[in-house]
Design a protein around this motif. Sequence first.
Motif: not given
Length: 252
Positions: A23-24, A27-28, A31, A33-34, A100, A102, A190-191, A193, A233-234
Amino acid sequence: MNLYKQAADLIKKKSNIVAFTGAGISVESGIPDFRSSGGLWERFDPNEYAEYSAFLKWPEKFWTMHSELSEMVLTAEPNPAHLALATLESMGKLTTVITQNIDFLHQRAGSSRVLELHGTGETASCLSCEKQYDRVTVEKIRETAHVPRCTVCDGLIKPNVVLFSELPPVDVFEEARRALLKADLVIIIGSSLSVYPAAALPSVVSFANTPLIIINEEPTSMDNYANVVIQGKAGEIFPRIINALNENSNFN
Ligand code: NAD
């Protein structure tokens, strides 16, 4: 040597890089992450809003959260990190993205082989008769019903995303495992894990001795196995790696 150059040096001779994203990376793109602060779990308890038996019990809760996530996904654009992975593919270096997510942003960025471990919000199925729906049709049904029901049998319609306590699709999981085993470099982006069983997949690199780069805002459980760890930040880090790669004229 700076970390971007170290990452570029690892990438430059490779032709079968596999990226593993969470999800990471999105984010930029807007959206969340959780788990991070401001993430979705601050407002939606996953046990009530994103777990399979909870979906059967309170589908209206799931659809409340899903509507919010879908709105963000539909207005989101791929960011420089998604685009950099597509660039590495066009340079003949990267072959596979395992995600991971969607949100379909890797495909929209131009990545052609994307293995979606947690399914996709682009399609949905009736849980009773298995009729398949596309997202637009489900949205149409939802114009008059918060919880959409099958037009054939009145069963519950569920997006083809993997909820907690559901297993990832076995064929996709197996294809991802094989891709990771064959990879000549793995990049995790951005996980946290921490969502299993997906999070267990990259651990194959530790016994296959595959070089590993990790780009994440916070430490992960696999940092000790990585050749290069870049925290941040990726979407800012990836363009710097691509620049470092391009600065080296003989990157093949
Ligand atoms: P996670 O929420 O557990 O972890 C995300 C990680 O990304 C965190 O470690 C965080 O520090 C890091 N991060 C946040 N912003 C970053 C950035 N700009 N650059 C680099 N790293 C950043 O996410 P996960 O491990 O993917 O697992 C959560 C589950 O939630 C997944 O199964 C996924 O299916 C689902 N999810 C998907 C989406 C999406 O499709 N975009 C969004 C939210 C959650």
